[in-house]
Design an enzyme around this catalytic site. Structure first.
Site: not given
Ligand code: NI
Length: 172
Positions: A46, A51, A94-95, A136-137, A140
């Site tokens: 995701g 990001q 998370c990236l 989660h997304e 962000h």
């Molecule tokens: Ni994330």
């Protein structure tokens, strides 16, 4: 389509509150494609637009990456309509928070309304990993990272580790 660098914490740009997309046009579809490319290149499931430094309310998720098959789903201007009282705990990563994983408790199910890649309004009731991933997304989009859900001690340890990794990277 292009792979764009993914911002990592503690980068102040990740704290931005993303703004709604006014129209799902070719520029937004190009953004979705770049997000998908960047997510696959980083082996993520995701990604939120913020990001890659674009503070718009756009998310891409693909939980069904098998045998090299790709099916990225775009969620544009997503809104949570409902969450279950029942909670579920998943180990999240998370990236933008590399090399750190920890358990986060969130509502087990959620109902989300969004625009798809063609600008068509959709409503989805999600459970399991998808429910967690969507929440989660969506965090962000409001400048929240999964480590913000951890205890103060765990969060400060995570930030210390991330800051140290950045210093090492800058020095190398
Ligand atoms: Ni994330």
């Amino acid at each position: 389509m292009a792979i764009r660098p993914i911002l990592t914490a503690p980068d102040p740009r990740l704290k931005a509150v993303s703004t709604d997309v006014e129209a799902v046009d070719s520029a937004i579809r190009a953004l979705v494609d770049d997000m998908a490319d960047s997510m696959y290149a980083a082996e993520g499931i995701g990604l939120a637009a913020v990001q890659i430094g674009v503070a718009r309310r756009v998310i891409v998720i693909d939980l069904d990456q098998k045998d090299g098959k790709k099916n990225p789903i775009a969620y544009i201007n997503p809104k949570i309509l409902w969450v279950s009282e029942e909670m579920a705990t998943f180990e999240e990563g998370c990236l933008s928070v590399p090399e750190i994983w920890d358990d986060v408790e969130r509502p087990a199910r959620c109902k989300v309304e969004y625009l798809d890649r063609d600008g068509v309004k959709k409503v989805l009731e999600a459970d399991g990993l998808l429910a967690t991933c969507i929440q989660h997304e969506m965090d962000h989009l409001n400048g929240v990272l999964f480590i913000d859900h951890l205890s103060r001690l765990k969060r400060s340890m995570a930030i210390k580790k991330l800051t140290k990794a950045k210093k090492l990277e800058a020095a190398s």
